[in-house]
Write a protein that holds these residues in place. Structure first.
Motif, short mmCIF file in Angstrom:
data_model
loop_
_atom_site.label_atom_id
_atom_site.label_comp_id
_atom_site.label_asym_id
_atom_site.label_seq_id
_atom_site.Cartn_x
_atom_site.Cartn_y
_atom_site.Cartn_z
N LYS A 114 6.21 14.12 -6.60
CA LYS A 114 7.58 13.59 -6.71
C LYS A 114 8.67 14.65 -6.48
N SER A 115 8.32 15.90 -6.52
CA SER A 115 9.31 16.96 -6.27
C SER A 115 9.37 17.38 -4.80
N SER A 116 8.54 16.81 -3.97
CA SER A 116 8.51 17.19 -2.55
C SER A 116 9.58 16.43 -1.76
N ASP A 117 9.91 16.97 -0.58
CA ASP A 117 10.88 16.31 0.30
C ASP A 117 10.37 14.97 0.81
N ILE A 118 9.09 14.88 1.06
CA ILE A 118 8.52 13.63 1.57
C ILE A 118 8.67 12.52 0.54
N SER A 119 8.68 12.89 -0.72
CA SER A 119 8.85 11.90 -1.78
C SER A 119 10.19 11.20 -1.64
N SER A 120 11.25 11.97 -1.41
CA SER A 120 12.58 11.37 -1.25
C SER A 120 12.65 10.50 -0.02
N LYS A 121 12.07 10.97 1.07
CA LYS A 121 12.09 10.19 2.30
C LYS A 121 11.34 8.87 2.15
N LEU A 122 10.16 8.93 1.51
CA LEU A 122 9.38 7.70 1.31
C LEU A 122 10.09 6.77 0.33
N SER A 123 10.70 7.32 -0.71
CA SER A 123 11.47 6.49 -1.66
C SER A 123 12.58 5.75 -0.94
N ASN A 124 13.28 6.46 -0.08
CA ASN A 124 14.38 5.86 0.66
C ASN A 124 13.87 4.75 1.58
N GLU A 125 12.79 5.00 2.28
CA GLU A 125 12.22 3.98 3.18
C GLU A 125 11.75 2.75 2.41
N LEU A 126 11.12 2.98 1.27
CA LEU A 126 10.66 1.86 0.46
C LEU A 126 11.85 1.06 -0.08
N ALA A 127 12.88 1.77 -0.53
CA ALA A 127 14.08 1.10 -1.03
C ALA A 127 14.72 0.24 0.07
N LEU A 128 14.84 0.80 1.25
CA LEU A 128 15.42 0.05 2.36
C LEU A 128 14.58 -1.18 2.71
N ALA A 129 13.26 -1.01 2.72
CA ALA A 129 12.37 -2.14 3.04
C ALA A 129 12.48 -3.24 1.99
N TYR A 130 12.49 -2.86 0.72
CA TYR A 130 12.61 -3.87 -0.33
C TYR A 130 13.98 -4.55 -0.30
N ARG B 150 0.82 -1.20 0.00
CA ARG B 150 0.00 0.00 0.00
C ARG B 150 0.86 1.25 0.00
N SER B 151 1.98 1.20 0.70
CA SER B 151 2.86 2.36 0.74
C SER B 151 3.40 2.68 -0.64
N GLU B 152 3.75 1.63 -1.37
CA GLU B 152 4.27 1.85 -2.72
C GLU B 152 3.18 2.46 -3.61
N MET B 153 1.99 1.94 -3.53
CA MET B 153 0.88 2.48 -4.33
C MET B 153 0.62 3.93 -3.96
N PHE B 154 0.66 4.23 -2.67
CA PHE B 154 0.48 5.60 -2.22
C PHE B 154 1.57 6.49 -2.81
N TYR B 155 2.80 5.99 -2.82
CA TYR B 155 3.92 6.76 -3.37
C TYR B 155 3.68 7.09 -4.84
N TRP B 156 3.29 6.08 -5.63
CA TRP B 156 3.15 6.30 -7.07
C TRP B 156 1.92 7.12 -7.42
N THR B 157 0.87 7.06 -6.62
CA THR B 157 -0.37 7.74 -7.00
C THR B 157 -0.64 9.06 -6.29
N SER B 158 -0.14 9.23 -5.08
CA SER B 158 -0.56 10.39 -4.29
C SER B 158 0.53 11.37 -3.90
N ILE B 159 1.77 11.04 -4.08
CA ILE B 159 2.87 11.90 -3.61
C ILE B 159 3.38 12.76 -4.77
#
Length: 171
Positions: free
Chosen positions: A12-28, A1-10
């Motif tokens: 991509k130029s915001s700071d939260i986008s980078s933080k969520l990308s990093n967290e998702l990358a670490l989790a995967y 769900r987090s990944e779907m939220f990232y691709w559909t609702s965030i």
């Protein structure tokens, strides 16, 4: 769900986008889903192309995905930004060393197939060994020496000793 939220609702130029990308990358990465981790690290590296940490993570995921040649190019790019990067020097040094070992074994196997080698065939064999040393072992040696300047690695030292033995054999 987090990944779907990232691709559909965030955005991509915001700071939260980078933080969520990093967290998702670490989790995967933790779950050994290297394709998805690669995707998110690649996304991060595109946002900040001079961030060596993200580039290093992309290269590491390429290795995990079995794409060593792509990882080699990425590590070479990292060295353009940071010549003393430990991971890049270790990877490239070992990659070139293993490549040289394969080339040397192939030369030796081909030479051993000749039952009564002529002087010309022996000269070609020695020239081939010399080329392998110059092109692969020599380059590997340079990268591994940089590793030892940055970090006292026993493994890099052992590999350098093997290269020195090879150098002595050729002389």
């Amino acid at each position: 769900r987090s990944e779907m939220f990232y691709w559909t609702s965030i955005d991509k130029s915001s700071d939260i986008s980078s933080k969520l990308s990093n967290e998702l990358a670490l989790a995967y990465k933790k779950n050994r889903n290297y394709d998805k981790a690669f995707l998110f690290y690649k996304e991060l590296s595109q946002k900040t192309p001079d961030n060596v940490d993200y580039l290093e993570a992309v290269a590491e995921m390429q290795v995990c995905r079995g794409q060593e040649k792509d990882a080699l190019r990425m590590y070479e790019n990292i060295l353009k930004l940071d010549a003393d990067n430990l991971a890049a020097n270790i990877f490239i040094g070992n990659y070139l060393y293993l490549k040289a070992e394969r080339e040397k074994k192939q030369l030796e196997a081909d030479y051993k197939k000749i039952s009564a080698p002529t002087r010309m065939q022996y000269a070609r064999y020695r020239n081939g060994l010399s080329d392998v040393f110059t092109n692969s072992y020599g380059k590997a040696k340079a990268y591994l020496q940089r590793v030892l300047q940055v970090f006292p690695s026993m493994e890099a030292g052992n590999t350098l000793e093997k290269i020195k033995k090879m150098e002595l054999e050729l002389k």
